[in-house]
Scaffold this motif. Structure first.
Motif, PDB file in Angstrom:
ATOM      1  N   MET A   1       0.807  -1.020  -0.039  1.00  0.00           N
ATOM      2  CA  MET A   1      -0.240   0.093   0.006  1.00  0.00           C
ATOM      3  C   MET A   1       0.727   1.220   0.031  1.00  0.00           C
ATOM      4  SD  MET A   1      -3.010   1.342  -0.090  1.00  0.00           S
ATOM      5  CE  MET A   1      -3.949  -0.225   0.387  1.00  0.00           C
ATOM      6  N   LEU A   2       2.258   1.123   0.752  1.00  0.00           N
ATOM      7  CA  LEU A   2       2.881   2.342   0.777  1.00  0.00           C
ATOM      8  C   LEU A   2       3.574   2.703  -0.485  1.00  0.00           C
ATOM      9  CD1 LEU A   2       3.983   4.659   2.857  1.00  0.00           C
ATOM     10  CD2 LEU A   2       5.871   3.135   3.285  1.00  0.00           C
ATOM     11  N   HIS A   3       3.864   1.979  -1.096  1.00  0.00           N
ATOM     12  CA  HIS A   3       4.686   2.220  -2.530  1.00  0.00           C
ATOM     13  C   HIS A   3       3.648   2.505  -3.531  1.00  0.00           C
ATOM     14  CE1 HIS A   3       3.179  -1.924  -3.254  1.00  0.00           C
ATOM     15  NE2 HIS A   3       3.214  -1.677  -4.581  1.00  0.00           N
ATOM     16  N   LEU A   4       2.387   2.170  -3.622  1.00  0.00           N
ATOM     17  CA  LEU A   4       1.230   2.718  -4.431  1.00  0.00           C
ATOM     18  C   LEU A   4       1.137   4.086  -4.036  1.00  0.00           C
ATOM     19  CD1 LEU A   4      -0.866   2.200  -6.502  1.00  0.00           C
ATOM     20  CD2 LEU A   4      -2.253   1.334  -4.748  1.00  0.00           C
ATOM     21  N   LEU A   5       0.950   4.196  -2.813  1.00  0.00           N
ATOM     22  CA  LEU A   5       0.904   5.770  -2.465  1.00  0.00           C
ATOM     23  C   LEU A   5       1.955   6.677  -2.958  1.00  0.00           C
ATOM     24  CD1 LEU A   5      -1.245   7.514  -0.846  1.00  0.00           C
ATOM     25  CD2 LEU A   5       0.367   7.075   1.314  1.00  0.00           C
ATOM     26  N   ILE A   6       3.086   6.313  -2.803  1.00  0.00           N
ATOM     27  CA  ILE A   6       4.329   7.097  -3.261  1.00  0.00           C
ATOM     28  C   ILE A   6       4.237   7.261  -4.839  1.00  0.00           C
ATOM     29  CG2 ILE A   6       6.835   6.858  -3.668  1.00  0.00           C
ATOM     30  CD1 ILE A   6       7.031   5.509  -1.132  1.00  0.00           C
ATOM     31  N   TYR A   7       4.066   6.289  -5.700  1.00  0.00           N
ATOM     32  CA  TYR A   7       3.847   6.468  -6.914  1.00  0.00           C
ATOM     33  C   TYR A   7       2.626   7.386  -7.326  1.00  0.00           C
ATOM     34  CZ  TYR A   7       6.980   2.515  -7.367  1.00  0.00           C
ATOM     35  OH  TYR A   7       8.125   1.670  -7.532  1.00  0.00           O
ATOM     36  N   LEU A   8       1.541   7.375  -6.672  1.00  0.00           N
ATOM     37  CA  LEU A   8       0.376   8.203  -6.848  1.00  0.00           C
ATOM     38  C   LEU A   8       0.739   9.531  -6.609  1.00  0.00           C
ATOM     39  CD1 LEU A   8      -2.701   6.010  -5.422  1.00  0.00           C
ATOM     40  CD2 LEU A   8      -2.026   6.687  -7.881  1.00  0.00           C
ATOM     41  N   ARG A   9       1.718   9.833  -5.548  1.00  0.00           N
ATOM     42  CA  ARG A   9       2.094  11.065  -5.259  1.00  0.00           C
ATOM     43  C   ARG A   9       3.015  11.838  -6.226  1.00  0.00           C
ATOM     44  NH1 ARG A   9       4.333  10.086  -0.552  1.00  0.00           N
ATOM     45  NH2 ARG A   9       2.345  10.123   0.712  1.00  0.00           N
ATOM     46  N   TYR A  10       3.606  11.143  -6.898  1.00  0.00           N
ATOM     47  CA  TYR A  10       4.434  11.580  -8.112  1.00  0.00           C
ATOM     48  C   TYR A  10       3.504  12.235  -9.246  1.00  0.00           C
ATOM     49  CZ  TYR A  10       9.059   9.603  -6.565  1.00  0.00           C
ATOM     50  OH  TYR A  10      10.058   9.309  -6.013  1.00  0.00           O
ATOM     51  N   MET A  11       2.408  11.457  -9.399  1.00  0.00           N
ATOM     52  CA  MET A  11       1.511  11.741 -10.253  1.00  0.00           C
ATOM     53  C   MET A  11       0.871  13.113  -9.789  1.00  0.00           C
ATOM     54  SD  MET A  11      -0.232   7.938 -11.441  1.00  0.00           S
ATOM     55  CE  MET A  11      -1.452   8.869 -12.372  1.00  0.00           C
ATOM     56  N   ALA A  12       0.273  12.954  -8.590  1.00  0.00           N
ATOM     57  CA  ALA A  12      -0.204  14.171  -7.960  1.00  0.00           C
ATOM     58  C   ALA A  12       0.530  15.515  -7.975  1.00  0.00           C
ATOM     59  CB  ALA A  12      -0.339  13.856  -6.484  1.00  0.00           C
ATOM     60  N   VAL A  13       1.910  15.346  -7.788  1.00  0.00           N
ATOM     61  CA  VAL A  13       2.626  16.491  -7.768  1.00  0.00           C
ATOM     62  C   VAL A  13       2.847  17.215  -9.326  1.00  0.00           C
ATOM     63  CG1 VAL A  13       5.012  17.343  -7.574  1.00  0.00           C
ATOM     64  CG2 VAL A  13       4.198  15.791  -5.935  1.00  0.00           C
ATOM     65  N   ALA A  14       2.946  16.116 -10.234  1.00  0.00           N
ATOM     66  CA  ALA A  14       2.942  16.329 -11.603  1.00  0.00           C
ATOM     67  C   ALA A  14       1.714  17.127 -11.994  1.00  0.00           C
ATOM     68  CB  ALA A  14       3.391  15.239 -12.434  1.00  0.00           C
ATOM     69  N   GLY A  15       0.522  16.757 -11.452  1.00  0.00           N
ATOM     70  CA  GLY A  15      -0.813  17.449 -11.829  1.00  0.00           C
ATOM     71  C   GLY A  15      -1.006  18.910 -11.222  1.00  0.00           C
ATOM     72  N   GLN A  16      -0.263  18.867  -9.907  1.00  0.00           N
ATOM     73  CA  GLN A  16      -0.532  20.116  -9.192  1.00  0.00           C
ATOM     74  C   GLN A  16       0.295  21.293 -10.190  1.00  0.00           C
ATOM     75  OE1 GLN A  16       0.891  19.347  -5.300  1.00  0.00           O
ATOM     76  NE2 GLN A  16      -0.582  17.848  -4.838  1.00  0.00           N
ATOM     77  N   MET A  17       1.442  20.938 -10.267  1.00  0.00           N
ATOM     78  CA  MET A  17       2.343  21.920 -11.140  1.00  0.00           C
ATOM     79  C   MET A  17       1.707  22.173 -12.564  1.00  0.00           C
ATOM     80  SD  MET A  17       6.240  20.654 -10.275  1.00  0.00           S
ATOM     81  CE  MET A  17       6.907  20.797  -8.587  1.00  0.00           C
ATOM     82  N   LEU A  18       1.471  21.391 -13.029  1.00  0.00           N
ATOM     83  CA  LEU A  18       0.814  21.589 -14.478  1.00  0.00           C
ATOM     84  C   LEU A  18      -0.390  22.333 -14.377  1.00  0.00           C
ATOM     85  CD1 LEU A  18       1.201  18.225 -16.266  1.00  0.00           C
ATOM     86  CD2 LEU A  18       2.282  20.207 -16.584  1.00  0.00           C
TER      87      LEU A  18
END
Length: 402
Positions: free
Chosen positions: A1-18
């Motif tokens: 579960m933790l590694h899935l959350l880390i990968y989703l956070r990468y996507m979230a950061v990219a989405g926030q900046m865009l």
């Protein structure tokens, strides 16, 4: 579960900046871009550190997941503070950490994170930087943001729930394999107990046959007919035990159970014991008429071992009294009581566990307890009035009187 959350956070950061870049460059809205990008950059740095830590400690526990969700909640709150607070269409992203907590945490930390999320949402109602007003397009822009938020939430929840179901399926598979191993180990244990019990019971007839053969060798006269008949009976007894062991192995050591009349079963065990000890006596009193009990392959041998131990206890004290065996029904249990006039439980406990100086191998009681507990029963021993031991065997009855 933790590694899935880390990968989703990468996507979230990219989405926030865009999103910040799109709003500033294409929509020309005067939002505080620098604080928003700084918050996203800080979250990215935290995520990189978390990723490195996870690669070194893959067995992360609940505390690590709680920390990750706390950072996500505080970061989302900071982003919403600078972008309209509860008026921001992305405010429903608060539900994502709550859903992840409900899936991956126990009830107490999950409730704590839920209360914290509600408190942060409530705080934003009074503390936030309002979004700039755009003439004529406020509501349409808000609806578009809600649509984008729905797509993001659907994707995130779909990924999280699919991963969760994969984990559940894997756990079910592992549980099924563990159950199969437990059944196999239980079967092997039952077969081992039966083999040990067979060796224990064969010790007495083999000793009898050895004495008879020694007497015949030492005597010039031919053996008496009663001695030959005794030898024949002891050989038949050994053959029956070996056949029982072979039958247990043939059935895969599963101990296929039968349902029998309680008094008839215990009486049959006493009769089998009389063949084993023709020079000893036992008295049976039935008190469980028309009640039935579940019998597996090792249970008769367990009761015979206990009766035999009682006879040995009488013989060790020089008491010529019969072993008393009785049955009764007590609170849904069949209670088999075995009485002797031996040294009592204190004498049994004082004897070494693997003492084999007596007539038996010293393992009968241990084998019997294991077999009875495997049949969901229990064994108790306590002092008998006037000296001796009371052994009570409790076996679950199968139902109402027949």
């Amino acid at each position: 579960m933790l590694h899935l959350l880390i990968y989703l956070r990468y996507m979230a950061v990219a989405g926030q900046m865009l999103t910040v870049a799109y709003v500033v460059e294409r929509l020309n809205l005067p939002i505080p871009a620098r604080p928003l990008l700084a918050i996203s950059a800080g979250l990215l740095a935290f995520n990189v550190i978390s990723h490195v830590w996870w690669l070194r400690h893959r067995n992360a526990g609940a505390r690590a997941l709680i920390l990750q969700l706390l950072v996500d909640l505080l970061t989302l709150t900071a982003l919403l503070y600078f972008s309209g607070g509860p008026a921001n269409p992305f405010v429903s992203l608060y539900l994502v950490p709550v859903a992840v907590a409900a899936i991956g945490l126990e009830i107490a930390p999950m409730l704590g994170l839920t209360v914290l999320t509600a408190a942060l949402y409530t705080w934003l109602l009074q503390h936030h930087v309002p979004l700039p007003h755009v003439h004529g397009g406020d509501f349409e822009l808000h609806v578009t943001g809600m649509w984008v938020n729905f797509l993001l939430s659907a994707v995130i929840m779909g990924v999280v729930l699919s991963r969760f179901m994969a984990i559940v399926r894997d756990q079910r598979r592992r549980l099924s394999e563990a159950r199969e191993r437990a059944i196999r180990d239980e079967s092997l244990s039952a077969l081992g107990s039966l083999a040990a019990g067979t060796a224990h019971e064969l010790n007495t007839p083999l000793a009898t046959m050895s004495l008879l053969v020694d007497d015949w060798i030492a005597s010039d006269a031919p053996p008496a007919r009663e001695d030959v008949e005794l030898l024949r009976g002891q050989l038949a007894h050994c053959r029956d035990h070996v056949r029982a062991l072979a039958e247990m192995a043939r059935r895969g050591a599963a101990g296929e159970a039968t349902v029998e009349d309680a008094d008839r079963f215990v009486h049959a065990c006493v009769d089998r014991w009389r063949l084993l000890r023709p020079n000893a006596t036992a008295v049976f009193r039935g008190g469980a008429a028309d009640r039935e009990v579940r019998i597996d392959a090792a249970l008769p041998q367990a009761l015979i071992n206990l009766i035999n131990n009682a006879a040995d206890a009488n013989a060790a004290r020089g008491r010529d009294e019969p072993v008393e065996v009785a049955t009764q029904v007590r609170e849904g249990w069949l209670v088999v009581t075995i009485l002797d006039r031996g040294a009592g439980p204190a004498g049994i406990a004082a004897r070494p566990r693997h003492d084999s100086d007596g007539p038996g191998l010293g393992i009968g009681l241990m084998i019997s307890k294991a077999s009875i507990e495997r049949s969901r029963g229990r064994v108790r021993q306590f002092e008998r009035d006037g000296g001796g031991c009371v052994t009570e065997v409790d076996l679950p009855l199968t139902g109402a009187p027949a």
